[in-house]
Design an enzyme around this catalytic site. Structure first.
Site, PDB file in Angstrom:
ATOM      1  N   GLU A  63     -10.289 -25.183   3.616  1.00 52.62           N
ATOM      2  CA  GLU A  63      -9.129 -25.916   3.112  1.00 52.62           C
ATOM      3  C   GLU A  63      -8.071 -26.129   4.188  1.00 52.62           C
ATOM      4  OE1 GLU A  63      -7.890 -27.875   1.250  1.00 52.62           O
ATOM      5  OE2 GLU A  63      -7.770 -27.340  -0.844  1.00 52.62           O
ATOM      6  N   ASP A  64      -7.233 -27.136   3.964  1.00 49.30           N
ATOM      7  CA  ASP A  64      -6.130 -27.385   4.880  1.00 49.30           C
ATOM      8  C   ASP A  64      -4.935 -26.489   4.559  1.00 49.30           C
ATOM      9  OD1 ASP A  64      -5.779 -28.696   2.456  1.00 49.30           O
ATOM     10  OD2 ASP A  64      -4.978 -30.538   3.325  1.00 49.30           O
TER      11      ASP A  64
ATOM     12  N   LYS B 124       1.239 -21.271   2.152  1.00 50.83           N
ATOM     13  CA  LYS B 124       2.674 -21.179   1.876  1.00 50.83           C
ATOM     14  C   LYS B 124       2.963 -19.947   1.029  1.00 50.83           C
ATOM     15  CE  LYS B 124       3.836 -26.082   2.162  1.00 50.83           C
ATOM     16  NZ  LYS B 124       4.392 -27.231   1.410  1.00 50.83           N
TER      17      LYS B 124
ATOM     18  N   ASP C 136      -1.033 -35.146   4.735  1.00 50.53           N
ATOM     19  CA  ASP C 136      -0.366 -36.447   4.663  1.00 50.53           C
ATOM     20  C   ASP C 136       0.962 -36.405   3.931  1.00 50.53           C
ATOM     21  OD1 ASP C 136      -1.767 -36.013   2.083  1.00 50.53           O
ATOM     22  OD2 ASP C 136      -0.987 -38.009   1.615  1.00 50.53           O
TER      23      ASP C 136
ATOM     24  N   LYS D  67      -8.981 -35.019   0.900  1.00 50.62           N
ATOM     25  CA  LYS D  67      -9.270 -35.490   2.239  1.00 50.62           C
ATOM     26  C   LYS D  67      -8.655 -34.585   3.292  1.00 50.62           C
ATOM     27  CE  LYS D  67      -7.925 -39.679   0.213  1.00 50.62           C
ATOM     28  NZ  LYS D  67      -7.029 -40.817   0.195  1.00 50.62           N
TER      29      LYS D  67
ATOM     30  N   PHE E  99       7.706 -28.944   3.561  1.00 49.59           N
ATOM     31  CA  PHE E  99       6.639 -29.927   3.541  1.00 49.59           C
ATOM     32  C   PHE E  99       6.204 -30.253   4.967  1.00 49.59           C
ATOM     33  CE2 PHE E  99       4.480 -33.937   2.840  1.00 49.59           C
ATOM     34  CZ  PHE E  99       3.755 -33.636   1.695  1.00 49.59           C
TER      35      PHE E  99
ATOM     36  N   ASP F  35      -0.813 -24.206  -1.385  1.00 46.78           N
ATOM     37  CA  ASP F  35       0.602 -24.207  -1.745  1.00 46.78           C
ATOM     38  C   ASP F  35       0.771 -23.335  -2.985  1.00 46.78           C
ATOM     39  OD1 ASP F  35       3.217 -24.744  -2.237  1.00 46.78           O
ATOM     40  OD2 ASP F  35       3.014 -26.909  -2.437  1.00 46.78           O
TER      41      ASP F  35
ATOM     42  N   ARG G  83      -1.934 -38.225   8.880  1.00 51.19           N
ATOM     43  CA  ARG G  83      -3.088 -37.320   8.901  1.00 51.19           C
ATOM     44  C   ARG G  83      -3.663 -37.173  10.308  1.00 51.19           C
ATOM     45  NH1 ARG G  83      -4.789 -36.226   3.544  1.00 51.19           N
ATOM     46  NH2 ARG G  83      -4.608 -37.946   2.084  1.00 51.19           N
TER      47      ARG G  83
HETATM   48  P1  IMP Z   1      -1.729 -26.474  -4.675  1.00 46.57           P
HETATM   49  O1  IMP Z   1      -2.573 -26.636  -5.910  1.00 46.57           O
HETATM   50  O2  IMP Z   1      -0.252 -26.436  -5.006  1.00 46.57           O
HETATM   51  O3  IMP Z   1      -2.133 -25.298  -3.830  1.00 46.57           O
HETATM   52  O4  IMP Z   1      -1.918 -27.850  -3.881  1.00 46.57           O
HETATM   53  C1  IMP Z   1      -2.486 -27.901  -2.631  1.00 46.57           C
HETATM   54  C2  IMP Z   1      -2.599 -29.342  -2.192  1.00 46.57           C
HETATM   55  O5  IMP Z   1      -1.309 -29.965  -2.166  1.00 46.57           O
HETATM   56  C3  IMP Z   1      -3.113 -29.397  -0.764  1.00 46.57           C
HETATM   57  O6  IMP Z   1      -4.517 -29.471  -0.720  1.00 46.57           O
HETATM   58  C4  IMP Z   1      -2.406 -30.618  -0.207  1.00 46.57           C
HETATM   59  O7  IMP Z   1      -3.158 -31.784  -0.477  1.00 46.57           O
HETATM   60  C5  IMP Z   1      -1.105 -30.686  -0.976  1.00 46.57           C
HETATM   61  N1  IMP Z   1       0.015 -30.072  -0.205  1.00 46.57           N
HETATM   62  C6  IMP Z   1       0.650 -28.904  -0.479  1.00 46.57           C
HETATM   63  N2  IMP Z   1       1.625 -28.653   0.419  1.00 46.57           N
HETATM   64  C7  IMP Z   1       1.600 -29.700   1.295  1.00 46.57           C
HETATM   65  C8  IMP Z   1       2.367 -30.010   2.483  1.00 46.57           C
HETATM   66  O8  IMP Z   1       3.276 -29.289   2.930  1.00 46.57           O
HETATM   67  N3  IMP Z   1       2.033 -31.162   3.129  1.00 46.57           N
HETATM   68  C9  IMP Z   1       1.044 -31.999   2.688  1.00 46.57           C
HETATM   69  N4  IMP Z   1       0.293 -31.739   1.593  1.00 46.57           N
HETATM   70  C10 IMP Z   1       0.579 -30.597   0.896  1.00 46.57           C
HETATM   71 MG    MG Z   2      -2.644 -34.328  -0.056  1.00 42.94          MG
END
Ligand code: IMP
Ligand code: MG
Length: 183
Positions: free
Chosen positions: A103-104, A135, A163, A47, A156, A107, A169
């Site tokens: 994408e938002d 990140k 969220d 979301k 974070f 990470d 959000r």
């Molecule tokens: P990844 O597979 O580790 O890149 O996970 C990415 C997902 O983790 C994102 O789409 C977010 O939903 C969540 N996420 C990662 N870092 C944050 C943060 O700092 N705040 C909120 N959600 C995060």
């Molecule tokens: Mg999330």
């Protein structure tokens, strides 16, 4: 949770509403030029990407369709494992289409590399990635992200679609959470 509580939970505003909109506007211009004369499809990941998609596409100098995927990523706590399950698949066929994943945040990059590989297997004309935030850890994995809004530190963040426990959000800016929220 009321608006004052939400503001009190932020330690600091990392990226303001104006900074987000200005960056998205620049990216929209660049992206539009890149896909000139091509059939572009925007794909959002639910979301978190809801706000980015809504604003990014309104900054585009023309019209492009959007579609959505929802995935769940298995992991311990806040770390994703890269093992992904599709909760909602795309409505449309992406064969021979130019797909831009919106994408938002990236990470670890594990979720997105899985999604990318999955879309690549459906014979699209191309797949590119646009993310508002990235990140440092994401830079370490082999994930080719063509457009990045902001590189941020490894903390974070919430707001603008992001969220903590499904809250925050709807904040218009992006901020870091106060420690009292976690304890
Ligand atoms: P990844 O597979 O580790 O890149 O996970 C990415 C997902 O983790 C994102 O789409 C977010 O939903 C969540 N996420 C990662 N870092 C944050 C943060 O700092 N705040 C909120 N959600 C995060
Ligand atoms: Mg999330």
């Amino acid at each position: 949770m009321d608006a004052q509580d939400m503001q009190d939970d932020l330690v600091k505003v990392l990226i303001t509403e104006e900074q987000i909109q200005s960056r998205l506007s620049d990216l929209a211009t660049e992206v539009w030029k890149h896909y000139e004369g091509k059939d572009l499809l925007l794909v959002g990941v639910l979301k978190g990407a809801v706000m980015v998609m809504a604003d990014f596409m309104r900054h585009l100098p023309g019209s492009a369709p959007m579609d959505w995927m929802a995935v769940s990523s298995y992991g311990s706590g806040t770390k994703s494992s890269g093992v992904v399950r599709i909760l909602k698949d795309l409505d449309c066929d992406i064969t021979d289409r130019h797909v831009l994943i919106v994408e938002d945040i990236i990470d670890s990059g594990l979720t997105l590399s899985w999604i990318r590989a999955n879309l690549d297997s459906r014979s699209p004309a191309s797949v590119e990635i646009l993310t508002l935030l990235r990140k440092p850890e994401a830079a370490k994995v082999e994930i080719d992200t063509r457009w990045v809004g902001f590189d941020i530190a490894n903390e974070f963040v919430v707001g603008y679609g992001l969220d903590y426990d499904e809250q925050y959000r709807n904040l218009r800016e992006i901020g870091t959470l106060a420690p009292h929220v976690y304890s």
